[in-house]
Design an enzyme around this catalytic site. Sequence first.
Site, PDB file in Angstrom:
ATOM      1  N   ASN A 198       0.869  -1.182   0.000  1.00  0.00           N
ATOM      2  CA  ASN A 198       0.000   0.000   0.000  1.00  0.00           C
ATOM      3  C   ASN A 198       0.902   1.228   0.000  1.00  0.00           C
ATOM      4  O   ASN A 198       1.512   1.553   1.020  1.00  0.00           O
ATOM      5  CB  ASN A 198      -0.885  -0.053   1.267  1.00  0.00           C
ATOM      6  CG  ASN A 198      -1.698   1.212   1.461  1.00  0.00           C
ATOM      7  OD1 ASN A 198      -1.784   2.054   0.565  1.00  0.00           O
ATOM      8  ND2 ASN A 198      -2.303   1.345   2.636  1.00  0.00           N
ATOM      9  N   TRP A 199       0.979   1.880  -1.149  1.00  0.00           N
ATOM     10  CA  TRP A 199       1.875   3.040  -1.258  1.00  0.00           C
ATOM     11  C   TRP A 199       1.317   4.277  -0.544  1.00  0.00           C
ATOM     12  O   TRP A 199       2.011   5.263  -0.405  1.00  0.00           O
ATOM     13  CB  TRP A 199       2.141   3.367  -2.738  1.00  0.00           C
ATOM     14  CG  TRP A 199       3.158   2.486  -3.391  1.00  0.00           C
ATOM     15  CD1 TRP A 199       3.744   1.366  -2.855  1.00  0.00           C
ATOM     16  CD2 TRP A 199       3.724   2.649  -4.701  1.00  0.00           C
ATOM     17  NE1 TRP A 199       4.645   0.831  -3.757  1.00  0.00           N
ATOM     18  CE2 TRP A 199       4.649   1.599  -4.898  1.00  0.00           C
ATOM     19  CE3 TRP A 199       3.538   3.569  -5.736  1.00  0.00           C
ATOM     20  CZ2 TRP A 199       5.386   1.452  -6.074  1.00  0.00           C
ATOM     21  CZ3 TRP A 199       4.265   3.421  -6.918  1.00  0.00           C
ATOM     22  CH2 TRP A 199       5.181   2.371  -7.086  1.00  0.00           C
ATOM     23  N   LYS A 200       0.038   4.222  -0.179  1.00  0.00           N
ATOM     24  CA  LYS A 200      -0.609   5.399   0.432  1.00  0.00           C
ATOM     25  C   LYS A 200      -0.397   6.627  -0.473  1.00  0.00           C
ATOM     26  O   LYS A 200      -0.377   6.467  -1.683  1.00  0.00           O
ATOM     27  CB  LYS A 200      -0.095   5.619   1.866  1.00  0.00           C
ATOM     28  CG  LYS A 200      -0.201   4.336   2.699  1.00  0.00           C
ATOM     29  CD  LYS A 200       0.027   4.545   4.163  1.00  0.00           C
ATOM     30  CE  LYS A 200      -0.131   3.209   4.876  1.00  0.00           C
ATOM     31  NZ  LYS A 200       0.008   3.324   6.323  1.00  0.00           N
ATOM     32  N   HIS A 240      -9.467   1.254   5.401  1.00  0.00           N
ATOM     33  CA  HIS A 240      -8.166   1.472   6.051  1.00  0.00           C
ATOM     34  C   HIS A 240      -8.360   2.431   7.235  1.00  0.00           C
ATOM     35  O   HIS A 240      -9.148   3.371   7.150  1.00  0.00           O
ATOM     36  CB  HIS A 240      -7.156   2.036   5.048  1.00  0.00           C
ATOM     37  CG  HIS A 240      -5.756   1.988   5.579  1.00  0.00           C
ATOM     38  ND1 HIS A 240      -5.288   2.923   6.480  1.00  0.00           N
ATOM     39  CD2 HIS A 240      -4.744   1.118   5.368  1.00  0.00           C
ATOM     40  CE1 HIS A 240      -4.038   2.610   6.799  1.00  0.00           C
ATOM     41  NE2 HIS A 240      -3.690   1.527   6.143  1.00  0.00           N
ATOM     42  N   GLU A 253      -6.646   4.801   8.270  1.00  0.00           N
ATOM     43  CA  GLU A 253      -6.404   6.221   7.966  1.00  0.00           C
ATOM     44  C   GLU A 253      -7.662   6.849   7.371  1.00  0.00           C
ATOM     45  O   GLU A 253      -7.956   8.015   7.602  1.00  0.00           O
ATOM     46  CB  GLU A 253      -5.192   6.347   7.017  1.00  0.00           C
ATOM     47  CG  GLU A 253      -3.893   6.108   7.779  1.00  0.00           C
ATOM     48  CD  GLU A 253      -2.753   5.531   6.962  1.00  0.00           C
ATOM     49  OE1 GLU A 253      -2.800   5.598   5.720  1.00  0.00           O
ATOM     50  OE2 GLU A 253      -1.817   4.985   7.581  1.00  0.00           O
ATOM     51  N   GLU A 258      -5.261  -4.824  10.834  1.00  0.00           N
ATOM     52  CA  GLU A 258      -4.198  -3.832  11.016  1.00  0.00           C
ATOM     53  C   GLU A 258      -4.441  -3.071  12.316  1.00  0.00           C
ATOM     54  O   GLU A 258      -5.208  -2.103  12.334  1.00  0.00           O
ATOM     55  CB  GLU A 258      -4.197  -2.845   9.845  1.00  0.00           C
ATOM     56  CG  GLU A 258      -3.944  -3.483   8.505  1.00  0.00           C
ATOM     57  CD  GLU A 258      -3.393  -2.468   7.503  1.00  0.00           C
ATOM     58  OE1 GLU A 258      -2.320  -2.718   6.957  1.00  0.00           O
ATOM     59  OE2 GLU A 258      -4.017  -1.412   7.311  1.00  0.00           O
ATOM     60  N   GLY A 272       2.716   2.254  10.752  1.00  0.00           N
ATOM     61  CA  GLY A 272       3.672   3.341  10.581  1.00  0.00           C
ATOM     62  C   GLY A 272       4.415   3.704  11.855  1.00  0.00           C
ATOM     63  O   GLY A 272       5.072   4.736  11.928  1.00  0.00           O
ATOM     64  N   SER A 323       3.558  -2.088  10.242  1.00  0.00           N
ATOM     65  CA  SER A 323       5.012  -2.140  10.421  1.00  0.00           C
ATOM     66  C   SER A 323       5.626  -3.482  10.026  1.00  0.00           C
ATOM     67  O   SER A 323       6.567  -3.953  10.663  1.00  0.00           O
ATOM     68  CB  SER A 323       5.404  -1.761  11.855  1.00  0.00           C
ATOM     69  OG  SER A 323       5.027  -0.421  12.126  1.00  0.00           O
ATOM     70  N   GLY A 370       2.905  -1.194   4.215  1.00  0.00           N
ATOM     71  CA  GLY A 370       2.934   0.222   3.867  1.00  0.00           C
ATOM     72  C   GLY A 370       4.338   0.661   3.501  1.00  0.00           C
ATOM     73  O   GLY A 370       4.827   0.429   2.393  1.00  0.00           O
ATOM     74  N   GLY A 371       5.032   1.274   4.466  1.00  0.00           N
ATOM     75  CA  GLY A 371       6.347   1.870   4.231  1.00  0.00           C
ATOM     76  C   GLY A 371       7.325   0.990   3.459  1.00  0.00           C
ATOM     77  O   GLY A 371       7.977   1.456   2.517  1.00  0.00           O
TER      78      GLY A 371
HETATM   79  P1  PGA Z   1       3.004   0.341   7.544  1.00  0.00           P
HETATM   80  O1  PGA Z   1       1.505   0.541   6.964  1.00  0.00           O
HETATM   81  O2  PGA Z   1       3.509  -0.949   6.985  1.00  0.00           O
HETATM   82  O3  PGA Z   1       3.770   1.538   7.046  1.00  0.00           O
HETATM   83  O4  PGA Z   1       2.856   0.290   9.027  1.00  0.00           O
HETATM   84  C1  PGA Z   1       0.644  -0.561   6.830  1.00  0.00           C
HETATM   85  C2  PGA Z   1      -0.706  -0.103   6.318  1.00  0.00           C
HETATM   86  O5  PGA Z   1      -1.199   0.931   6.769  1.00  0.00           O
HETATM   87  O6  PGA Z   1      -1.313  -0.770   5.451  1.00  0.00           O
END
Ligand code: PGA
Length: 254
Positions: A8-10, A97, A99, A169, A175, A215, A236-237
Site C-alpha cells: 500500500n503506497w498510500k 483502512h 487512515e 491492522e 507506521g 510495520s 505500507g512503508g
Molecule cells: P506500515 O503501513 O507498513 O507503514 O505500518 C501498513 C498499512 O497501513 O497498510
Amino acid sequence: MGKWIVGNWKMNGSLELSDNFVPALVEGMSPKASEPGNKVALCPPAPYLLKLADSCENTPLQVGAQNIHPKASGAFTGEISPAILKDLGITLCIIGHSERRQMFGDTNSFVAEKLASLLAEGITPILCVGETLEEREANRQEAVVGEQVKAALEGVTPEQGKQLSLAYEPVWAIGTGRTATPEQANSMHQAIRGMLQTKFGEEIASGIPLLYGGSVNPENAEQLMGQTEINGVLVGGASLKPEQFRSIINQGLS
Ligand code: PGA
C-alpha cells in the site's frame, strides 16, 4: 491457501517510481509469485494505477486501488467508483483502512456500502479492520474488530464471501515501527476466522485470505507469515523500496 503480499503506497510515489519499481522488484523475486493461490500486488495512488498496471504486464504482479466511492457514477467530485476501476481493468481494492476511518470519516456503514459496491463489480475487496491503542489497552480489541467485521459484511452472501479478503491492522502498529507480536496477530486472526465461520460456514471462511498489516518489514515478515492463521501481509512503508518489498515477498512465498 497460498500467500498474499500486498503493498500500500498510500499518498507516496511518483511517475519515476511507477516506471522503475516493477523491473527492480521482479529481479530476484520468487517464481512462486505466479503459482495459483499466491497473490503479489501493489496499490499506488490512483493516478499511477494504469502506469503501474502497464509495467506489471507479463509479470505475476497485480495492481489494486486504495479506496473507492460506493456509487457507480454521478456528482461526486474527486471520487472514483468501482465501475471506473473495472473499466481500467483493476481487480483489487483496499477499503476501510484506519487512515480513512480516522481522517476521512469512513464509518462502518460507509465501509459496508463500499464493500457491497466492489463485490457487485466483481472487484476483490481487502477489508481493513483494527483497534486503536486505547481500545487494546481496555481489552476491547475483539469487540471493536468484531463490530467492524459484522457491519461491513452485513448484507454479504456466502457466494460473495468467496471473493473477500481481510486485513487485520492494529492502528497502534501502523507506521509506528511497533508490530503486533506474531501471537497477538494470530490470535486476532483466529477470532476473525471464527466470525467468518459463523457468517459464511466453515468451508468458505477457511478460503478467505486474512492478511496482517502494521510495520511489516524484512525482519518480521517471515515469523508473522509463519503463523497458522496469517495468510499474508499488507505492507505500507516497506512496499516503497523494491529490495525490502521483494525480501518480504520471498519470505512469504518460501
Ligand atoms: P506500515 O503501513 O507498513 O507503514 O505500518 C501498513 C498499512 O497501513 O497498510
